[in-house]
Design a protein around this motif. Sequence first.
Motif, PDB file in Angstrom:
ATOM      1  N   ALA A 145       0.847  -1.192   0.000  1.00  0.00           N
ATOM      2  CA  ALA A 145       0.000   0.000   0.000  1.00  0.00           C
ATOM      3  C   ALA A 145       0.879   1.237   0.000  1.00  0.00           C
ATOM      4  O   ALA A 145       1.383   1.662   1.043  1.00  0.00           O
ATOM      5  N   THR A 146       1.090   1.807  -1.168  1.00  0.00           N
ATOM      6  CA  THR A 146       1.947   2.983  -1.288  1.00  0.00           C
ATOM      7  C   THR A 146       1.549   3.805  -2.500  1.00  0.00           C
ATOM      8  O   THR A 146       1.065   3.264  -3.496  1.00  0.00           O
ATOM      9  N   HIS A 147       1.768   5.132  -2.395  1.00  0.00           N
ATOM     10  CA  HIS A 147       1.592   6.019  -3.540  1.00  0.00           C
ATOM     11  C   HIS A 147       2.941   6.422  -4.114  1.00  0.00           C
ATOM     12  O   HIS A 147       3.011   7.215  -5.047  1.00  0.00           O
ATOM     13  N   ASP A 148       4.011   5.876  -3.558  1.00  0.00           N
ATOM     14  CA  ASP A 148       5.380   6.194  -3.963  1.00  0.00           C
ATOM     15  C   ASP A 148       5.738   5.366  -5.196  1.00  0.00           C
ATOM     16  O   ASP A 148       5.885   4.148  -5.121  1.00  0.00           O
ATOM     17  N   THR A 149       5.881   6.028  -6.330  1.00  0.00           N
ATOM     18  CA  THR A 149       6.136   5.286  -7.573  1.00  0.00           C
ATOM     19  C   THR A 149       7.491   4.577  -7.553  1.00  0.00           C
ATOM     20  O   THR A 149       7.643   3.529  -8.180  1.00  0.00           O
ATOM     21  N   ALA A 150       8.456   5.129  -6.817  1.00  0.00           N
ATOM     22  CA  ALA A 150       9.755   4.447  -6.712  1.00  0.00           C
ATOM     23  C   ALA A 150       9.607   3.122  -5.977  1.00  0.00           C
ATOM     24  O   ALA A 150      10.201   2.107  -6.375  1.00  0.00           O
ATOM     25  N   LEU A 151       8.806   3.093  -4.921  1.00  0.00           N
ATOM     26  CA  LEU A 151       8.568   1.839  -4.207  1.00  0.00           C
ATOM     27  C   LEU A 151       7.728   0.879  -5.046  1.00  0.00           C
ATOM     28  O   LEU A 151       7.922  -0.344  -4.983  1.00  0.00           O
ATOM     29  N   GLN A 152       6.829   1.419  -5.827  1.00  0.00           N
ATOM     30  CA  GLN A 152       6.053   0.554  -6.727  1.00  0.00           C
ATOM     31  C   GLN A 152       6.963  -0.101  -7.758  1.00  0.00           C
ATOM     32  O   GLN A 152       6.863  -1.309  -8.013  1.00  0.00           O
ATOM     33  N   ASP A 153       7.856   0.686  -8.342  1.00  0.00           N
ATOM     34  CA  ASP A 153       8.805   0.128  -9.309  1.00  0.00           C
ATOM     35  C   ASP A 153       9.698  -0.913  -8.647  1.00  0.00           C
ATOM     36  O   ASP A 153       9.978  -1.975  -9.227  1.00  0.00           O
ATOM     37  N   PHE A 154      10.152  -0.631  -7.431  1.00  0.00           N
ATOM     38  CA  PHE A 154      10.989  -1.577  -6.697  1.00  0.00           C
ATOM     39  C   PHE A 154      10.226  -2.882  -6.450  1.00  0.00           C
ATOM     40  O   PHE A 154      10.798  -3.978  -6.566  1.00  0.00           O
ATOM     41  N   THR A 155       8.956  -2.764  -6.117  1.00  0.00           N
ATOM     42  CA  THR A 155       8.127  -3.951  -5.879  1.00  0.00           C
ATOM     43  C   THR A 155       8.051  -4.819  -7.126  1.00  0.00           C
ATOM     44  O   THR A 155       8.231  -6.045  -7.061  1.00  0.00           O
ATOM     45  N   ILE A 156       7.775  -4.192  -8.262  1.00  0.00           N
ATOM     46  CA  ILE A 156       7.639  -4.959  -9.508  1.00  0.00           C
ATOM     47  C   ILE A 156       8.960  -5.618  -9.881  1.00  0.00           C
ATOM     48  O   ILE A 156       9.002  -6.800 -10.268  1.00  0.00           O
ATOM     49  N   GLU A 157      10.060  -4.870  -9.754  1.00  0.00           N
ATOM     50  CA  GLU A 157      11.381  -5.437 -10.072  1.00  0.00           C
ATOM     51  C   GLU A 157      11.717  -6.617  -9.158  1.00  0.00           C
ATOM     52  O   GLU A 157      12.205  -7.660  -9.616  1.00  0.00           O
ATOM     53  N   THR A 158      11.434  -6.462  -7.865  1.00  0.00           N
ATOM     54  CA  THR A 158      11.722  -7.529  -6.906  1.00  0.00           C
ATOM     55  C   THR A 158      10.836  -8.738  -7.160  1.00  0.00           C
ATOM     56  O   THR A 158      11.300  -9.891  -7.103  1.00  0.00           O
ATOM     57  N   ALA A 159       9.573  -8.483  -7.463  1.00  0.00           N
ATOM     58  CA  ALA A 159       8.649  -9.575  -7.737  1.00  0.00           C
ATOM     59  C   ALA A 159       9.118 -10.398  -8.934  1.00  0.00           C
ATOM     60  O   ALA A 159       9.179 -11.641  -8.865  1.00  0.00           O
ATOM     61  N   ARG A 160       9.460  -9.727 -10.018  1.00  0.00           N
ATOM     62  CA  ARG A 160       9.868 -10.453 -11.212  1.00  0.00           C
ATOM     63  C   ARG A 160      11.174 -11.219 -10.966  1.00  0.00           C
ATOM     64  O   ARG A 160      11.336 -12.356 -11.406  1.00  0.00           O
ATOM     65  N   ALA A 161      12.102 -10.609 -10.242  1.00  0.00           N
ATOM     66  CA  ALA A 161      13.380 -11.260  -9.960  1.00  0.00           C
ATOM     67  C   ALA A 161      13.192 -12.524  -9.134  1.00  0.00           C
ATOM     68  O   ALA A 161      13.970 -13.483  -9.259  1.00  0.00           O
ATOM     69  N   ASN A 162      12.120 -12.555  -8.315  1.00  0.00           N
ATOM     70  CA  ASN A 162      11.897 -13.695  -7.427  1.00  0.00           C
ATOM     71  C   ASN A 162      10.789 -14.628  -7.908  1.00  0.00           C
ATOM     72  O   ASN A 162      10.355 -15.511  -7.170  1.00  0.00           O
ATOM     73  N   GLY A 163      10.325 -14.411  -9.145  1.00  0.00           N
ATOM     74  CA  GLY A 163       9.362 -15.335  -9.727  1.00  0.00           C
ATOM     75  C   GLY A 163       7.902 -15.066  -9.414  1.00  0.00           C
ATOM     76  O   GLY A 163       7.049 -15.924  -9.648  1.00  0.00           O
ATOM     77  N   TRP A 164       7.594 -13.883  -8.907  1.00  0.00           N
ATOM     78  CA  TRP A 164       6.202 -13.511  -8.648  1.00  0.00           C
ATOM     79  C   TRP A 164       5.642 -12.829  -9.895  1.00  0.00           C
ATOM     80  O   TRP A 164       6.221 -11.876 -10.400  1.00  0.00           O
ATOM     81  N   ALA A 165       4.504 -13.293 -10.357  1.00  0.00           N
ATOM     82  CA  ALA A 165       3.846 -12.684 -11.508  1.00  0.00           C
ATOM     83  C   ALA A 165       2.839 -11.636 -11.042  1.00  0.00           C
ATOM     84  O   ALA A 165       2.395 -11.653  -9.890  1.00  0.00           O
ATOM     85  N   ALA A 166       2.489 -10.723 -11.947  1.00  0.00           N
ATOM     86  CA  ALA A 166       1.420  -9.769 -11.640  1.00  0.00           C
ATOM     87  C   ALA A 166       0.163 -10.553 -11.282  1.00  0.00           C
ATOM     88  O   ALA A 166      -0.226 -11.492 -11.982  1.00  0.00           O
ATOM     89  N   GLY A 167      -0.479 -10.171 -10.184  1.00  0.00           N
ATOM     90  CA  GLY A 167      -1.645 -10.898  -9.708  1.00  0.00           C
ATOM     91  C   GLY A 167      -1.331 -11.832  -8.553  1.00  0.00           C
ATOM     92  O   GLY A 167      -2.249 -12.268  -7.839  1.00  0.00           O
ATOM     93  N   ASP A 168      -0.042 -12.147  -8.351  1.00  0.00           N
ATOM     94  CA  ASP A 168       0.358 -12.935  -7.176  1.00  0.00           C
ATOM     95  C   ASP A 168       0.469 -12.045  -5.941  1.00  0.00           C
ATOM     96  O   ASP A 168       0.649 -12.539  -4.829  1.00  0.00           O
ATOM     97  N   TYR A 169       0.387 -10.761  -6.129  1.00  0.00           N
ATOM     98  CA  TYR A 169       0.463  -9.753  -5.083  1.00  0.00           C
ATOM     99  C   TYR A 169      -0.389  -8.593  -5.571  1.00  0.00           C
ATOM    100  O   TYR A 169      -0.918  -8.627  -6.686  1.00  0.00           O
ATOM    101  N   GLU A 170      -0.551  -7.565  -4.765  1.00  0.00           N
ATOM    102  CA  GLU A 170      -1.307  -6.411  -5.259  1.00  0.00           C
ATOM    103  C   GLU A 170      -0.807  -5.118  -4.636  1.00  0.00           C
ATOM    104  O   GLU A 170      -0.138  -5.114  -3.602  1.00  0.00           O
ATOM    105  N   PHE A 171      -1.146  -4.029  -5.308  1.00  0.00           N
ATOM    106  CA  PHE A 171      -0.913  -2.690  -4.799  1.00  0.00           C
ATOM    107  C   PHE A 171      -2.229  -2.154  -4.241  1.00  0.00           C
ATOM    108  O   PHE A 171      -3.304  -2.463  -4.752  1.00  0.00           O
TER     109      PHE A 171
END
Length: 318
Positions: A237-263
């Motif tokens: 839960a964040t409005h910080d686009t840098a943290l959102q980008d970090f989340t997506i990068e970390t998710a992909r690096a660790n094998g999490w697909a979009a929909g396995d987590y949420e914003f």
Amino acid sequence: MFRKLWQSGMIALARSRRVRNFAQHSRATSFLSGKYVSGETPAAGIKRAQELLAGNGIRSSLFYMGEYVDDWDLVTQNIDNKLDVAARLGQAGLDVHVSVDPTQIGHHLDPDVVAGHAERIAKAVQAAVGNKGGVNCLMFDMEDASLNDPTIAVHNRMQDMGLPVALTLQAYLRRTRQDLQAQIARGSRVRLVKGAFAAPPDIAFTKRADIKANSRALIGDMLSQQARENGFYPIIATHDTALQDFTIETARANGWAAGDYEFEMLLGVREDVAKALAAKGERVRLYVPFGRDWWPHAARRIGENPANAMLLMRSLFS
């Protein structure tokens, strides 16, 4: 310094009964309720949730406003509205995702009643879901630091009963990494927020850079291999686009697909960012408040950023 003074000033305005009565009955401030609040009734909340899903593929968490309650009649009113909106979400075919503050359901009056009230709402969520898919839960919001242990205890109790629940943890608190590890081990659903309450430096990070650094560490834990293996569900839960980008990068690096987590984001706050994330295929949810007592929520949203001063000036002097 100015930011802290602005935030503390807006918190004072949020808690002022006199200001609240003026704001909630003034035409000048009515546009603020429209920006940050879906309306007064469960039906208004459902309508906004349907519009968000149909228009942008954005899901909702419904929240009936009314916090730090010290009156049993208001506790009953809070519970009734949460039961009502849970049933309506199920009937509408939406995620049955309802947020609750422990102080809304009696903590300040008698902490011993909270578990029973939470169980009643969680069972209503479970009944409303039926066999439908989606991310369905009673989400426990986290309030000030004194509520950490009681809130976690009630969440864990409901979870152990097999009820659909989720927990909010706050990145500004030093204890959160330990609390998060315990929830990862349980395979919980956890919403990570920055945290907006004042706390001393012995229990909380007080500098923005330190809170952001802790947020990144916590997001890394939430998107770890261990979390995946345990069936943990991360909600960032964040409005910080840098943290959102970090989340997506970390998710992909660790094998999490979009929909396995949420914003998750707040209704009326950077909704353009929420829509952009959803357009990229990310699962996005907005926190959608409803109810008549809207001023404290709107004032806190204004207080989160001094740039929002223009909103307040517009409301008071237009």
